[in-house]
Write a protein that holds these residues in place. Structure first.
Motif, PDB file in Angstrom:
ATOM      1  N   VAL A  75       0.836  -1.207   0.000  1.00 32.46           N
ATOM      2  CA  VAL A  75       0.000   0.000   0.000  1.00 32.46           C
ATOM      3  C   VAL A  75       0.868   1.253   0.000  1.00 32.46           C
ATOM      4  CG1 VAL A  75      -1.667   1.337   1.341  1.00 32.46           C
ATOM      5  CG2 VAL A  75      -1.940  -1.137   1.128  1.00 32.46           C
ATOM      6  N   ASN A  76       1.899   1.264   0.835  1.00 30.06           N
ATOM      7  CA  ASN A  76       2.769   2.440   0.935  1.00 30.06           C
ATOM      8  C   ASN A  76       3.566   2.651  -0.348  1.00 30.06           C
ATOM      9  OD1 ASN A  76       1.991   2.993   3.602  1.00 30.06           O
ATOM     10  ND2 ASN A  76       3.482   1.539   4.417  1.00 30.06           N
ATOM     11  N   ARG A  77       3.943   1.557  -0.980  1.00 26.71           N
ATOM     12  CA  ARG A  77       4.675   1.667  -2.239  1.00 26.71           C
ATOM     13  C   ARG A  77       3.799   2.311  -3.306  1.00 26.71           C
ATOM     14  NH1 ARG A  77       5.551  -1.238  -7.015  1.00 26.71           N
ATOM     15  NH2 ARG A  77       7.709  -1.055  -7.806  1.00 26.71           N
ATOM     16  N   ARG A  78       2.554   1.885  -3.389  1.00 26.44           N
ATOM     17  CA  ARG A  78       1.636   2.471  -4.367  1.00 26.44           C
ATOM     18  C   ARG A  78       1.408   3.955  -4.086  1.00 26.44           C
ATOM     19  NH1 ARG A  78      -3.102  -2.221  -4.797  1.00 26.44           N
ATOM     20  NH2 ARG A  78      -1.811  -3.799  -5.867  1.00 26.44           N
ATOM     21  N   THR A  79       1.273   4.275  -2.801  1.00 21.66           N
ATOM     22  CA  THR A  79       1.082   5.685  -2.431  1.00 21.66           C
ATOM     23  C   THR A  79       2.294   6.517  -2.826  1.00 21.66           C
ATOM     24  OG1 THR A  79      -0.300   5.050  -0.544  1.00 21.66           O
ATOM     25  CG2 THR A  79       0.666   7.256  -0.505  1.00 21.66           C
ATOM     26  N   PHE A  80       3.467   5.991  -2.559  1.00 19.72           N
ATOM     27  CA  PHE A  80       4.719   6.676  -2.881  1.00 19.72           C
ATOM     28  C   PHE A  80       4.839   6.934  -4.382  1.00 19.72           C
ATOM     29  CE2 PHE A  80       9.418   5.902  -3.739  1.00 19.72           C
ATOM     30  CZ  PHE A  80       9.791   7.207  -3.484  1.00 19.72           C
ATOM     31  N   LEU A  81       4.629   5.906  -5.187  1.00 16.29           N
ATOM     32  CA  LEU A  81       4.759   6.049  -6.631  1.00 16.29           C
ATOM     33  C   LEU A  81       3.648   6.924  -7.212  1.00 16.29           C
ATOM     34  CD1 LEU A  81       5.783   2.377  -7.538  1.00 16.29           C
ATOM     35  CD2 LEU A  81       7.251   4.397  -7.393  1.00 16.29           C
ATOM     36  N   SER A  82       2.446   6.775  -6.701  1.00 12.98           N
ATOM     37  CA  SER A  82       1.334   7.608  -7.180  1.00 12.98           C
ATOM     38  C   SER A  82       1.598   9.082  -6.919  1.00 12.98           C
ATOM     39  CB  SER A  82       0.028   7.182  -6.505  1.00 12.98           C
ATOM     40  OG  SER A  82      -0.333   5.870  -6.856  1.00 12.98           O
ATOM     41  N   THR A  83       2.208   9.371  -5.766  1.00 15.22           N
ATOM     42  CA  THR A  83       2.540  10.762  -5.430  1.00 15.22           C
ATOM     43  C   THR A  83       3.575  11.315  -6.403  1.00 15.22           C
ATOM     44  OG1 THR A  83       2.103  10.318  -3.089  1.00 15.22           O
ATOM     45  CG2 THR A  83       3.369  12.293  -3.616  1.00 15.22           C
ATOM     46  N   LYS A  84       4.556  10.492  -6.762  1.00 18.47           N
ATOM     47  CA  LYS A  84       5.564  10.921  -7.738  1.00 18.47           C
ATOM     48  C   LYS A  84       4.906  11.321  -9.057  1.00 18.47           C
ATOM     49  CE  LYS A  84       9.831   8.526  -6.401  1.00 18.47           C
ATOM     50  NZ  LYS A  84      10.881   7.597  -6.852  1.00 18.47           N
ATOM     51  N   TYR A  85       4.052  10.447  -9.571  1.00 17.41           N
ATOM     52  CA  TYR A  85       3.411  10.705 -10.855  1.00 17.41           C
ATOM     53  C   TYR A  85       2.443  11.892 -10.770  1.00 17.41           C
ATOM     54  CZ  TYR A  85       5.207   6.428 -13.073  1.00 17.41           C
ATOM     55  OH  TYR A  85       6.015   5.453 -13.631  1.00 17.41           O
ATOM     56  N   ARG A  86       1.716  11.982  -9.671  1.00 12.20           N
ATOM     57  CA  ARG A  86       0.753  13.077  -9.521  1.00 12.20           C
ATOM     58  C   ARG A  86       1.447  14.435  -9.523  1.00 12.20           C
ATOM     59  NH1 ARG A  86      -0.724  16.043  -5.362  1.00 12.20           N
ATOM     60  NH2 ARG A  86       0.353  14.714  -3.839  1.00 12.20           N
ATOM     61  N   LEU A  87       2.549  14.535  -8.790  1.00 11.07           N
ATOM     62  CA  LEU A  87       3.285  15.795  -8.739  1.00 11.07           C
ATOM     63  C   LEU A  87       3.909  16.130 -10.089  1.00 11.07           C
ATOM     64  CD1 LEU A  87       5.035  15.399  -5.263  1.00 11.07           C
ATOM     65  CD2 LEU A  87       3.103  16.881  -5.825  1.00 11.07           C
ATOM     66  N   ALA A  88       4.409  15.103 -10.786  1.00  5.39           N
ATOM     67  CA  ALA A  88       4.991  15.337 -12.108  1.00  5.39           C
ATOM     68  C   ALA A  88       3.923  15.831 -13.079  1.00  5.39           C
ATOM     69  CB  ALA A  88       5.638  14.053 -12.618  1.00  5.39           C
ATOM     70  N   GLU A  89       2.736  15.237 -13.015  1.00  6.72           N
ATOM     71  CA  GLU A  89       1.657  15.684 -13.907  1.00  6.72           C
ATOM     72  C   GLU A  89       1.248  17.114 -13.601  1.00  6.72           C
ATOM     73  OE1 GLU A  89      -3.061  14.797 -14.548  1.00  6.72           O
ATOM     74  OE2 GLU A  89      -1.727  13.060 -14.517  1.00  6.72           O
ATOM     75  N   LYS A  90       1.211  17.453 -12.318  1.00  6.16           N
ATOM     76  CA  LYS A  90       0.834  18.817 -11.923  1.00  6.16           C
ATOM     77  C   LYS A  90       1.776  19.840 -12.554  1.00  6.16           C
ATOM     78  CE  LYS A  90       0.221  21.701  -7.803  1.00  6.16           C
ATOM     79  NZ  LYS A  90      -1.200  22.011  -7.971  1.00  6.16           N
TER      80      LYS A  90
END
Length: 271
Positions: A165-180
């Motif tokens: 779960v934490n790994r998915r959260t970590f990677l999702s945050t990376k992609y979300r910030l990059a998209e922003k």
């Protein structure tokens, strides 16, 4: 009687003459205006206090300005006291550590000792800074491996389910910030997504060449930098070779959505 009147008048005249003479010989007092006299310009206490308070607050802000997440990360895993540094130097010299490594630790020690809050969660600070549009903080956040993320965030490495779960959260945050940041027109963030989606998509948990193609096309339509245009076009042409007509159509649809989001972000910035 007449003689007495004359004598009395004469005495009065003499007395008046003596009194006037005494006034003429007396020193003249000059009024001196001291800087602190009551006639000086009045300074309103409330205005003066406000100015002093504002100055103190500004100085305090300069001294206590938050340390960037990038700077805090440089202070990770180094000695935090002089004794700890001396101990490190003794062990490093005895162990034959490279001089470059030793100098790096010493330099970072000197750099970090002026900060009072080096134990702050620098990963959360990097995330906050990237949220506010810092490309440097985004790039630094993307450098962080999963093990470091779990350690700094205080996550339990023993629980398999929590790790996933934490790994998915970590990677999702990376992609979300990059998209922003990509939507705000940052080419580095766009190129990062074009490359990363070819190996992993947080939504599907597998590579997404369609999203990679979509971001490449999005970047081509928004960049004004010739170098980035050539890089993005190289990726696009490479992806088109193996893409099916349906995948190309889907990529075009995603690109359209990204362009629409980018326009909305631009309007928000103007408003």
């Amino acid at each position: 009687m007449h003689n007495k009147t004359i004598v009395f008048a004469l005495v009065i005249s003499i007395a008046i003459f003596i009194w006037v003479a005494s006034l003429a010989d007396a020193p003249v007092e000059h009024k001196i205006h001291h800087p602190d006299s009551r006639e000086m310009k009045i300074v309103h206490p409330e205005k003066s206090n406000y100015a002093l308070t504002s100055t103190r607050e500004n100085n305090s802000k300069e001294i206590q300005a938050p340390i960037s997440g990038i700077a805090l990360r440089q202070c990770r895993n180094i000695p935090h006291t002089k004794d700890a540094l001396n101990s490190f130097l003794n062990h490093a010299n005895e162990g034959g550590e490279p001089a470059q490594y030793i100098n790096d630790v010493v330099n970072r020690f000197e750099f970090c000792k002026k900060f009072a809050d080096i134990k702050v969660n620098y990963i959360q600070r990097l995330i906050n800074e990237a949220e506010q549009g810092s490309v440097e903080s985004l790039n630094e956040f993307w450098k962080i491996p999963e093990t470091e993320y779990a350690d700094v965030m205080g996550l339990d490495p023993q629980s398999r389910s929590d790790f996933i779960v934490n790994r998915r959260t970590f990677l999702s945050t990376k992609y979300r910030l990059a998209e922003k940041l990509a939507l705000l027109g940052n080419e580095d963030a766009t190129l990062k997504l074009v490359k990363s989606y070819q190996s992993y998509d947080p939504a599907s948990l597998k590579p997404s060449y369609v999203k990679s193609l979509a971001y490449a096309d999005f970047g081509l339509q928004t960049t004004q930098d010739n170098e980035y245009y050539l890089k993005l076009n190289w990726f696009k042409q490479r992806l088109l070779v193996s893409a099916t007509p349906d995948e190309i159509e889907l990529a075009n649809s995603i690109t359209y959505q990204l362009l629409s989001k980018a326009n909305n972000e631009v309007k928000k910035q103007i408003d």
